[in-house]
Design a protein around this motif. Structure first.
Motif, mmCIF file in Angstrom:
data_model
loop_
_atom_site.group_PDB
_atom_site.id
_atom_site.type_symbol
_atom_site.label_atom_id
_atom_site.label_comp_id
_atom_site.label_asym_id
_atom_site.label_seq_id
_atom_site.Cartn_x
_atom_site.Cartn_y
_atom_site.Cartn_z
ATOM 1 N N LYS A 1 0.385 -9.374 11.818
ATOM 2 C CA LYS A 1 -0.640 -10.082 11.037
ATOM 3 C C LYS A 1 -2.008 -9.939 11.702
ATOM 4 N N LEU A 2 -1.998 -9.989 13.042
ATOM 5 C CA LEU A 2 -3.271 -9.887 13.768
ATOM 6 C C LEU A 2 -3.930 -8.535 13.566
ATOM 7 N N ILE A 3 -3.137 -7.489 13.398
ATOM 8 C CA ILE A 3 -3.774 -6.186 13.232
ATOM 9 C C ILE A 3 -3.871 -5.805 11.767
ATOM 10 N N GLY A 4 -3.814 -6.802 10.894
ATOM 11 C CA GLY A 4 -4.219 -6.561 9.518
ATOM 12 C C GLY A 4 -3.113 -6.255 8.530
ATOM 13 N N ALA A 5 -1.871 -6.648 8.858
ATOM 14 C CA ALA A 5 -0.798 -6.400 7.895
ATOM 15 C C ALA A 5 -0.880 -7.410 6.749
ATOM 16 N N VAL B 1 -7.860 -11.697 4.175
ATOM 17 C CA VAL B 1 -7.854 -11.757 5.638
ATOM 18 C C VAL B 1 -7.321 -10.474 6.292
ATOM 19 N N PRO B 2 -6.187 -9.921 5.822
ATOM 20 C CA PRO B 2 -5.699 -8.694 6.469
ATOM 21 C C PRO B 2 -6.730 -7.569 6.455
ATOM 22 N N PHE B 3 -7.450 -7.432 5.346
ATOM 23 C CA PHE B 3 -8.411 -6.335 5.242
ATOM 24 C C PHE B 3 -9.610 -6.586 6.144
ATOM 25 N N ARG C 1 -9.322 -8.105 9.000
ATOM 26 C CA ARG C 1 -8.854 -7.827 10.370
ATOM 27 C C ARG C 1 -8.758 -6.333 10.648
ATOM 28 N N ARG C 2 -8.603 -5.526 9.599
ATOM 29 C CA ARG C 2 -8.531 -4.081 9.845
ATOM 30 C C ARG C 2 -9.863 -3.534 10.320
ATOM 31 N N ILE D 1 -8.590 -6.032 18.050
ATOM 32 C CA ILE D 1 -8.508 -7.190 18.950
ATOM 33 C C ILE D 1 -7.649 -6.839 20.158
ATOM 34 N N PHE E 1 -5.932 -8.516 23.629
ATOM 35 C CA PHE E 1 -5.571 -9.810 24.202
ATOM 36 C C PHE E 1 -5.281 -9.667 25.687
ATOM 37 N N ILE F 1 0.236 0.285 8.882
ATOM 38 C CA ILE F 1 -0.164 -0.838 8.032
ATOM 39 C C ILE F 1 -1.216 -0.400 7.021
#
Ligand SMILES: Nc1ncnc2c1ncn2[C@@H]1O[C@H](COP(=O)(O)OP(=O)(O)O)[C@@H](O)[C@H]1O
Ligand SMILES: [Mg+2]
Lengths: 320, 222
Positions: free
Chosen positions: A227-231, B74-76, B78-79, B83, B85, B106
């Protein structure tokens, strides 16, 4: 943001479309691989599903076999027409030939008073008692076999009435009551099996749902990362849905095997039993349609179960 | 590229993690986010990546007001953001290659394209020879570099890193920071949270200082 996205090199429309198929194929194989890598857990789940599917299927197949048997019995029904005492054998024989020409009649077997007496003597063992009588008390009998087209309740009743109406006939009797009772009992059985099938189908939904729920919990970390990388939700959902699909399909396949083997195990005793009744009856196993039905039912139930689990549990997993 | 206006974040627990923070980064900027532990650095990065939503104030990324972005978007969003960590967040049952490939899978790239880009990204972080390894077999610094490769493989315009050198010794830390400098030179907008003042003060990039959720540096620098 939209603009910036367009500015960067992105997969073309065509490659995206192909990639959509790729993604599905990948998720399908990936989820199968997951099952393969934990064979014991997978086998347990698949077996539970298979048993739940096999039980109602096996019972329904047995019922179908019984119905086939019952159908055979019904069409081999004969009507016994007893002549009045006054009718001589020669007249009765003439009557038998007449009835043979009726369109609803297949064959008529004539049993003279003498034959009836001999048969009774032999079967009942009351020969001495019969000897004490100075006259043969038994009437001649016409055993009337209806045509196949007449072998259903209304037509048979009509034929019985027509025979009964003949002046030479004292009494005509159709002995199908027990067949009708058998069918009534089988109808009850069928309804019962349908209820069982419904409950076990629900059980399959819950088993798959629970298995997928545990799977989702075990892969919480992975879900968060993707989810964090945009799935998208759809991307994350896919392998779990396909996991359920595989469980159901494999369960359906194993159910086919269980049903076939169980019927095969019954085949010997059933043939023996049928032999005792001079019958060559054989159990028929699951046909291609039954196999297809099991696989489709398993797949749909598996997909449904995982759909429920995914709908309930995936949304609440969010990165924090 | 990244704009915060008077942003405050109060967690459901009642903790005010950020209070009235503003900042502005243009495309291609690079800055460090510093402050004591609990100052609100991670919270600020999470707001930009939409892991959290602000309680007050406006955030715009790439000209898009994040308040208008629904769950589906939101997913788009984040692409567009890579990020990184402190604790890598790698998937331990997959190879280095598969971990780095994940953002491309993805986004729906074809396998040949994925192979090409993954190797290019691994090459940049110097781990091309480890593509078949599992993450657990790598050192902490190598794992961090895999995390960076995964963040940049999709060539996002924005890179966010939360204490990317927190677990590393000084030499490795410098190596990692140099990687970020390279990606910044290649055009990415880079924002790194770090309290390693000794290291970042030598890099000549602006610092955004937080203290108890407030900015304490001159607001006009970045
Ligand atoms: N999910 C959360 N719920 C409640 N409080 C939080 C949460 N995350 C962070 N905080 C609090 O917000 C403040 C800022 O935290 P954080 O942004 O993690 O600081 P930093 O990264 O600079 O150490 C801290 O006081 C922390 O305890
Ligand atoms: Mg932090």
């Amino acid at each position: 943001m939209k603009q910036a996205r367009r500015n960067r090199t992105k997969p073309s429309v065509r490659s995206r479309f192909g990639a959509w198929g790729d993604n599905h194929a990948r998720a399908l194989l990936f989820s199968l691989g997951k099952l393969y890598r934990s064979p014991v857990a997978t086998l347990l789940t698949v077996t539970v599903i298979a048993i739940a599917l096999a039980l109602p299927t096996g019972l329904l197949l047995l019922l179908a076999n019984l119905e086939r048997l019952g159908g055979g019995l019904e069409s081999s029904t004969t009507i016994s027409a007893f002549t009045t005492q006054q009718v001589q054998d020669s007249a009765a024989a003439r009557l038998a030939r007449e009835i043979t020409d009726w369109p609803e009649v297949g064959a008529v077997e004539f049993r003279s008073r003498e034959q009836a007496l001999a048969e009774f003597r032999e079967r009942s063992g009351l020969g001495a008692a019969l000897d004490a009588l100075d006259e043969n008390p038994l009437p001649a009998v016409l055993l009337v076999t209806p045509t196949a087209a007449t072998a259903e309740p209304d037509a048979l009743a009509g034929l019985v009435e027509r025979l009964q109406a003949l002046p030479e006939v004292e009494f005509a009797q159709l002995d199908t009551l027990w067949v009708q009772r058998l069918f009534a009992i089988m109808n009850v059985g069928r309804r019962g099996v349908e209820v069982i099938a419904l409950l076990l189908g629900l059980a399959v939904l819950l088993v798959v749902g629970n298995t997928i729920r545990l799977d989702i919990q075990n892969r919480r970390e992975e879900i968060v990362v993707t989810k964090l990388i945009g799935a998208t939700d759809a991307f994350i959902r896919r392998p779990f849905l396909y996991g359920g699909l595989w469980y159901g399909l494999l369960g359906g396949g194993l159910a086919v095997l269980i049903v076939s083997v169980s019927l095969l195990a019954l085949q010997g005793p059933v043939s023996h039993l049928a032999g005792l009744y001079d019958s060559s009856f054989r159990l028929s196993g699951p046909g291609p349609l039954d196999v297809l039905g099991l696989l489709v039912a398993g797949t749909l139930l598996g997909l449904g179960g995982s759909w429920i689990a995914v709908g309930r549990h995936l949304r609440e997993i969010e990165p924090s | 590229m990244i704009q915060l206006q008077n942003v405050s974040k109060r967690y459901p627990s009642g903790q005010e993690a950020l209070s009235g923070v503003s900042l502005s980064m243009r495309p291609g900027d690079m800055a460090f986010l510093t402050g004591h532990s609990g100052a609100g650095k991670s919270t600020l990065l999470k707001l930009i990546a939409l892991i959290e939503r602000p309680s007050r104030g406006q955030i715009a990324v790439n000209g898009q007001n994040l308040a208008n972005l629904r769950r589906r978007g939101v997913p788009f969003h984040r692409r567009n953001i890579g990020i990184i960590f402190q604790d890598h967040h790698l998937l331990h049952d997959r190879t280095v290659f598969d971990n780095v490939a994940l953002p491309l899978v993805i986004a729906g790239y074809r396998p040949q394209e994925i192979g090409r880009r993954v190797r290019a990204a691994l090459d940049k972080v110097g781990l091309l020879h480890k593509e078949k390894a599992l993450p657990v077999t790598l050192s902490s610094g190598e794992q961090q570099r895999v995390g960076i490769a995964r963040a940049v493989v999709n060539r996002p315009p924005i890179l966010l890193a939360d204490e990317p050198t927190g677990n590393l010794d000084p030499d490795l830390s410098r190596e990692i920071m140099n990687l970020f400098l390279v990606f910044n030179q290649l055009g990415a907008t880079v924002l790194i949270a770090s309290h390693d003042l000794e290291l970042i003060s030598t890099l000549g990039k602006p610092m955004i200082r937080l203290h108890d959720g407030r900015r304490i540096d001159a607001t006009d620098t970045a």
